[in-house]
Motif scaffolding. Sequence first.
Motif, PDB file in Angstrom:
ATOM      1  N   TYR A 148       0.837  -1.203   0.000  1.00 24.73           N
ATOM      2  CA  TYR A 148       0.000   0.000   0.000  1.00 24.73           C
ATOM      3  C   TYR A 148       0.873   1.255   0.000  1.00 24.73           C
ATOM      4  CZ  TYR A 148      -4.089  -2.898   0.989  1.00 24.73           C
ATOM      5  OH  TYR A 148      -5.080  -3.832   0.913  1.00 24.73           O
ATOM      6  N   VAL A 149       1.951   1.214   0.761  1.00 26.07           N
ATOM      7  CA  VAL A 149       2.878   2.345   0.793  1.00 26.07           C
ATOM      8  C   VAL A 149       3.496   2.560  -0.587  1.00 26.07           C
ATOM      9  CG1 VAL A 149       5.045   3.206   1.746  1.00 26.07           C
ATOM     10  CG2 VAL A 149       3.392   2.102   3.250  1.00 26.07           C
ATOM     11  N   LEU A 150       3.932   1.464  -1.228  1.00 24.33           N
ATOM     12  CA  LEU A 150       4.580   1.572  -2.537  1.00 24.33           C
ATOM     13  C   LEU A 150       3.641   2.133  -3.594  1.00 24.33           C
ATOM     14  CD1 LEU A 150       6.683  -1.723  -2.758  1.00 24.33           C
ATOM     15  CD2 LEU A 150       7.262   0.456  -1.716  1.00 24.33           C
ATOM     16  N   VAL A 151       2.398   1.686  -3.578  1.00 27.58           N
ATOM     17  CA  VAL A 151       1.418   2.192  -4.555  1.00 27.58           C
ATOM     18  C   VAL A 151       1.245   3.694  -4.403  1.00 27.58           C
ATOM     19  CG1 VAL A 151      -1.018   2.169  -5.187  1.00 27.58           C
ATOM     20  CG2 VAL A 151       0.186   0.009  -4.823  1.00 27.58           C
ATOM     21  N   ARG A 152       1.193   4.165  -3.177  1.00 26.54           N
ATOM     22  CA  ARG A 152       1.026   5.601  -2.947  1.00 26.54           C
ATOM     23  C   ARG A 152       2.288   6.375  -3.305  1.00 26.54           C
ATOM     24  NH1 ARG A 152      -2.560   2.820  -0.676  1.00 26.54           N
ATOM     25  NH2 ARG A 152      -4.571   3.645  -0.029  1.00 26.54           N
ATOM     26  N   ILE A 153       3.450   5.787  -3.088  1.00 28.16           N
ATOM     27  CA  ILE A 153       4.690   6.431  -3.515  1.00 28.16           C
ATOM     28  C   ILE A 153       4.710   6.571  -5.029  1.00 28.16           C
ATOM     29  CG2 ILE A 153       7.193   6.104  -3.725  1.00 28.16           C
ATOM     30  CD1 ILE A 153       7.157   4.847  -0.937  1.00 28.16           C
ATOM     31  N   LEU A 154       4.326   5.510  -5.726  1.00 31.63           N
ATOM     32  CA  LEU A 154       4.331   5.540  -7.187  1.00 31.63           C
ATOM     33  C   LEU A 154       3.321   6.546  -7.728  1.00 31.63           C
ATOM     34  CD1 LEU A 154       4.716   1.708  -7.743  1.00 31.63           C
ATOM     35  CD2 LEU A 154       6.348   3.459  -8.489  1.00 31.63           C
ATOM     36  N   ARG A 155       2.180   6.638  -7.078  1.00 35.95           N
ATOM     37  CA  ARG A 155       1.202   7.645  -7.498  1.00 35.95           C
ATOM     38  C   ARG A 155       1.753   9.046  -7.288  1.00 35.95           C
ATOM     39  NH1 ARG A 155      -4.324   5.009  -4.889  1.00 35.95           N
ATOM     40  NH2 ARG A 155      -4.652   3.419  -6.527  1.00 35.95           N
TER      41      ARG A 155
END
Length: 287
Positions: free
Chosen positions: A246-253
């Motif tokens: 979840y953290v990675l998805v938000r970083i990528l966004r």
Amino acid sequence: MVAILAGHSILLNDKLTSVAFQNHLELYDEFVAWLADLSAVLLSRNGDLKREDFAYAHLASALCSLALSVRHQACLGHDVAAKILARSLAEYSDVMALLIVRPDLRAEFQKEQEPEKFWRNHVQRGRARRAILEALPLKEQAQTWWTEYETFRREEGKFLSSTVHPSYVSAAMIMLAVDHEKEPWPGFLGRVTDASVRTLIYAMQCLSLVVFLSRLPFGDEKFQFSAGLQFDPKSKLHRQIEARRYVLVRILRFLGMRRSEKGVFKLKEPAALKEWALQELRNKLHG
């Protein structure tokens, strides 16, 4: 003598790193930590994996090793070496993503005695990413993202090729980015510069395909993907893998929405990021 030079370089780089570099390193470290957790889970369950699923375990381990190596070189001030490793990281990431959407290729990947054949047939010149695109039912907005992503990968790939193959430009890059007036220390002995921000962003974007495609390693209903493991909500490591995702998805966004070359954005402490992501996971599980 060499140990003294290396030690001084490390101390110097710790002092001279910019806010932009430190910010992006914080983001990048979340990807490295996720890959480490992923590799640990897959390798600790060897007895539960089918023979073909070892492809995922070994590729995850290779990705973690390469991601750490990119980090080491960037932090030691050897950005050209970091870029060379980032290019390999991109290739391994493409293969991992391809095997997620095309599990029928796992046996061929494992048995191929001449790796360049598998590469020519399934990966090079965008073949793997086209196969991934065909497997994704992208909506119009996502199609726009994919077009931008492909353009980014293609342009950055050309730039990184200039560092992989010997050239005057790649040789000169080692020295040109160094401000000798600020600190008289030669770049060839290791000097961190903001050129590594671009390297870290590229590495994170390349890993995005593996992050977005599935709930690796626990399976995904949409792609019928599974590495033979079931998510156990009682396992701290399992919960941590999902929370980090979840953290990675938000970083990528975030990286997709804006670029910060001066480090103007503020980061939460890593512990706070993880606690927030764990809460997101708990809400989803009980929702």
